[in-house]
Design a protein around this motif. Structure first.
Motif, short mmCIF file in Angstrom:
data_model
loop_
_atom_site.label_atom_id
_atom_site.label_comp_id
_atom_site.label_asym_id
_atom_site.label_seq_id
_atom_site.Cartn_x
_atom_site.Cartn_y
_atom_site.Cartn_z
N GLY A 542 39.01 37.87 16.77
CA GLY A 542 39.85 39.01 16.43
C GLY A 542 39.12 40.31 16.22
O GLY A 542 39.69 41.26 15.66
N MET A 543 37.89 40.39 16.69
CA MET A 543 37.12 41.64 16.52
C MET A 543 36.37 41.96 17.80
O MET A 543 35.84 41.07 18.46
N ILE A 544 36.34 43.24 18.15
CA ILE A 544 35.54 43.68 19.29
C ILE A 544 34.66 44.84 18.86
O ILE A 544 35.08 45.72 18.09
N VAL A 545 33.41 44.80 19.31
CA VAL A 545 32.44 45.86 19.06
C VAL A 545 31.78 46.20 20.39
O VAL A 545 31.32 45.30 21.10
N TYR A 546 31.77 47.46 20.73
CA TYR A 546 31.08 47.88 21.95
C TYR A 546 30.48 49.26 21.74
O TYR A 546 30.80 49.95 20.76
N SER A 553 22.90 60.27 23.84
CA SER A 553 23.57 59.86 22.61
C SER A 553 24.16 58.46 22.74
O SER A 553 24.21 57.88 23.84
N GLU A 554 24.62 57.94 21.61
CA GLU A 554 25.22 56.61 21.57
C GLU A 554 26.36 56.63 20.54
O GLU A 554 26.23 57.20 19.46
N VAL A 555 27.47 56.03 20.92
CA VAL A 555 28.63 55.93 20.04
C VAL A 555 29.01 54.46 19.93
O VAL A 555 29.14 53.77 20.94
N LEU A 556 29.21 53.99 18.71
CA LEU A 556 29.57 52.60 18.45
C LEU A 556 31.05 52.53 18.10
O LEU A 556 31.54 53.30 17.26
N ILE A 557 31.77 51.61 18.72
CA ILE A 557 33.20 51.43 18.45
C ILE A 557 33.43 50.01 17.95
O ILE A 557 32.94 49.05 18.56
N ALA A 558 34.17 49.88 16.85
CA ALA A 558 34.46 48.55 16.30
C ALA A 558 35.91 48.50 15.86
O ALA A 558 36.42 49.43 15.21
N VAL A 559 36.59 47.41 16.22
CA VAL A 559 37.99 47.22 15.83
C VAL A 559 38.17 45.78 15.38
O VAL A 559 37.87 44.84 16.13
#
Length: 600
Positions: A542-546, A553-559
C-alpha cells in the motif's frame, strides 16, 4: 545479486527504447560458463549473439540495431535462460518470457514545449458560455439552467439523441483563460469543435467549419491568440475514423442539398464510405448507424484530410498546438503516417497524441502490430494503463501493480515520448475522478440510479483523500498530467453523459482546487518533471516511493494509502514541498500521508 535489470544502465546501457543506429551494451552477471543474447525482431526468427567475458562473473555484448520492435532473453546453457519475471525482474527459467526492446527511428523527435506542462481537457459545450440564452437550430434543445443534468434517458423511439446543449462556446473559454493560467495549464485539449448535429460533435458534419453554437472562425482565432498570450496552446480532436450521417459528406437526411454519399450514388463522396447494400447498409463505427465509417484506403478521403490544403494543414497553420487522434488504433498505419507528415510539415512543433487504451509500443489492432513509437506515427498517447493503475492503487493499495506498470512504461517507450505522455485520470469517456475513486460500485446500475449518486460526509472525505493521492502521482510521474475539466473543482459523475455536466462555477471545491494549484506550482518550479528520469524505489504493502532526478536536482515522492504507519528513512534534511515542513533523517507516514520532498 542482480543477474540482469533492463532499467539499470550497468546491465543495459540505454534505459528504455533505443535510438536506431546507436550502440547498446547488454551485460549479465553470474557464474555462467557462457551466455548468448537471443534477439527476435517482431515476426522474425530469433538471432543468436554470443556474449564475451568482461570479468569473473560478467558477460557482455554491444549491439547496434535497426528500427523495429524486438524481444529478447539470454541463453545460459543447459536449457536455461535469463528471462523476464514479474515487474521486469530477471529470473532463470527453462520456459523464457522475453523482455521487450523498442528501437525507434534515428531522426524521431517530439515537441519540447509540451514537456513539463499541464493539459486541461474541455468538453466545449459544458465548460463556459459567454451568454445565458441561445437560439439553437431546429432539433436542438437548450438548457438555460446550467445545474440541469444532461439528457440521458432515451426518447419514445429508444434513442438518446445527444441533442441537448448548455451553450458552452469559444468566447466562454476565453473568459476563463486566467482561471486556467492560475492552475498552470499550458495546453487545452478540446473535444470536437467542427460542425455537427450532436453536443459531443464526434459526428462531424463539416470539417471545414466550426459549429456555430461554439462561435465563428474569428472567435476560434481569438481563442488561439488569447491562450497564446498566457502560454497556453490549443489541441484539437481529430475525428477521422467516421463522420456523422447528418453531414455534407453522407447527407442521410437531405439537409445538405442531397449531394452526399447516402443521397446520391454519383456523389463525390461516394468512395468515402463502404456500402454493403446501398444505401441502407453501410459500415459504421461499432455498428452505430449515425457514425458511418470512412474509407481510409481511398485517396480522395486521405488527401482531403492530410493532403495539401487539407483539414490538418488548414487548422495547424492557424496556430494550434497539435492534434489528438480519436480511436487511433482504428486508423490504418499508412493513414496515421500521412497525418504525421501533414501536421509536421505545417508545424514541426505540433504534437500528435493518439487515443490508445493499451500499451501503445506493442499494440496489436485488428490483427496488425502497430508502430506508434518507431518514429513515423505518434508523439504521445492517452495513458489509460497508468490511469487504471493509479486508481487501483489509491482505492485498493495495489502498489506492486502501479510500480510494475511505471517500470514497464519506462522500459518500453522512448524517453522523449514518455516525457510528453498524456497522463489522464478521467476523460469524457470515463467516470469522473472523484466518483471513480469512491467505494460506490456502478456496475449494473441504470443511468437513472447513477444520476442520483453523489458522495457526501465521510464517504466524500475518503474519496477526496484518494483523489489527492491520485493527482499527486499524476503530476509527478514522467509525462504530462491532463486534467478533465471540473475534476479540480470536485465534480462528480459516472458514465456518459453524467460525467459531462456543466462546470459548477459558483460551487468550486476550494480544497481540491487549491491542491491542484499547488501541484501545478511545484511542477513548474522543478525541471525534473519536464526532463528528469524516474526510478521506483519501493512499491508494496500500500505504499509507493519513487524519485525524479537529473544531473541538477532530485525530488522524492512518497504516498502511503495503507492502514499501517510507515517510517521513511533518509540521511540529512528534507523539505516537504506541499507544506514546507522540514524533516530530519526520517518522516513518519500514516494512512493517506503523501509528500514531495527535496533536500534542504
Amino acid at each position: 545479486m542482480k543477474i540482469f535489470d533492463p532499467l539499470d544502465k550497468f546491465f543495459k546501457s540505454v534505459t528504455g527504447a533505443v535510438r536506431a543506429g546507436s550502440e547498446t551494451v547488454f551485460r549479465v552477471r553470474g557464474a555462467f560458463s557462457n551466455a548468448a543474447l537471443l534477439l527476435e525482431r517482431d515476426n522474425e526468427a530469433a538471432a543468436v549473439y554470443p556474449m564475451r567475458r568482461a570479468g569473473d562473473d560478467i558477460l557482455e555484448l554491444t549491439l547496434t540495431l535497426g528500427e523495429g520492435l524486438y524481444f529478447y532473453c539470454f541463453d545460459i546453457g543447459n536449457g536455461l535462460f535469463i528471462s523476464r519475471g514479474k515487474g521486469l525482474a530477471a529470473v532463470i527459467s527453462d520456459d523464457p518470457v522475453k523482455f521487450q526492446l523498442t528501437v525507434y527511428s534515428a531522426d524521431y523527435t517530439v515537441p519540447e514545449w509540451i514537456k513539463g506542462g499541464i493539459i486541461y481537457q474541455i468538453f466545449p459545450d459544458r465548460f463556459s458560455r459567454s451568454e445565458n440564452d441561445k437560439a439553437l437550430p431546429a432539433g436542438k434543445v437548450f438548457h438555460k439552467d446550467t445545474a440541469d443534468d444532461p439528457v440521458f434517458l432515451p426518447d419514445s423511439a429508444g434513442r438518446v439523441l445527444n441533442n441537448d446543449f448548455f451553450g458552452g462556446d469559444f468566447k466562454g473559454i476565453i473568459l476563463k483563460l486566467d482561471y486556467l493560467a492560475t492552475l498552470g495549464v499550458t495546453a487545452i485539449y478540446l473535444n470536437p469543435v467542427f460542425s455537427a448535429y450532436s453536443n459531443h460533435r464526434y459526428d462531424t458534419a463539416d470539417y471545414m467549419s466550426f459549429d456555430p453554437v461554439l462561435g465563428s472562425e474569428k472567435d476560434f482565432r481569438d481563442l488561439i491568440k488569447s491562450a497564446e498570450e498566457r502560454g497556453i496552446k490549443i489541441i484539437l480532436d481529430g475525428v477521422f475514423n467516421h463522420t456523422g450521417d447528418d453531414s455534407i459528406y453522407f447527407d442521410k437526411y437531405g439537409h445538405y442539398g442531397g449531394k452526399g454519399a447516402y443521397s446520391d450514388k454519383n456523389s463525390r463522396y461516394i468512395n468515402w464510405y463502404e456500402f454493403i447494400d446501398y444505401p441502407t447498409v453501410y459500415r459504421s463505427w461499432w455498428g452505430i448507424s449515425t457514425l458511418p465509417s470512412t474509407n481510409k484506403s481511398y485517396s480522395g478521403f486521405t488527401e482531403f484530410i492530410a493532403g495539401e490544403n487539407g483539414v490538418l494543414e488548414r487548422y495547424t497553420k492557424m496556430g494550434i498546438g497539435g492534434w489528438r487522434l480519436d480511436v487511433a488504433d482504428e486508423l490504418p498505419s499508412s493513414f496515421v503516417k500521412d497525418i504525421r507528415r501533414a501536421v509536421k510539415s505545417a508545424d514541426p512543433a505540433a504534437v500528435i497524441i493518439g487515443e490508445v487504451w493499451e500499451d501503445a509500443t506493442n499494440k496489436i489492432s485488428y490483427g496488425t502490430r502497430r508502430e506508434y513509437f518507431l518514429g513515423k506515427e505518434l508523439d504521445s498517447v492517452m495513458n489509460y494503463p497508468l490511469k487504471n493503475a493509479v486508481i487501483d492503487f489509491v482505492k485498493y493499495g495495489s502498489a506492486e501493480n502501479l510500480g510494475d506498470l511505471i517500470k514497464e512504461q519506462i522500459d518500453h517507450y522512448p524517453a522523449c515520448s514518455l516525457d510528453c505522455m498524456m497522463n489522464i485520470l478521467g476523460t469524457h469517456d470515463t467516470a469522473r475522478l472523484l466518483s471513480a475513486v469512491g467505494d460506490y460500485a456502478p456496475a449494473g446500475k441504470s443511468k437513472s440510479e447513477l444520476s442520483k449518486v453523489f458522495y457526501t460526509g465521510e464517504e466524500r472525505r475518503k474519496a477526496v483523500n484518494r483523489l489527492k493521492a491520485a493527482a499527486l502521482i499524476q503530476y509527478t510521474l514522467k509525462g504530462v498530467p491532463c486534467v478533465y475539466y471540473g475534476d479540480e473543482a470536485g465534480m462528480q459523475g459516472f458514465s456518459d453523459p453524467l460525467n459531462r455536466r456543466f462546470f459548477p462555477w459558483k460551487d468550486i471545491d476550494g480544497e481540491i482546487f487549491d491542491w491542484y494549484k499547488k501541484l501545478g506550482e511545484i511542477r513548474r518550479r522543478y525541471g525534473v518533471f519536464a526532463f528528469g528520469d524516474c526510478k521506483v524505489l519501493y512499491a508494496k504493502n500500500g505504499m509507493i516511493v519513487y524519485k525524479r532526478f537529473n544531473e541538477e536536482s532530485e525530488v522524492l515522492i512518497a504516498v502511503n494509502v495503507s492502514e499501517k504507519e510507515v517510517k521513511l528513512e533518509f540521511k540529512g534534511r528534507l523539505k516537504e514541498l506541499l507544506t514546507g515542513e522540514i524533516f530530519h533523517d526520517f518522516v513518519s507516514m500514516g494512512k493517506f500521508c503523501m509528500g514531495i520532498y527535496v533536500a534542504e
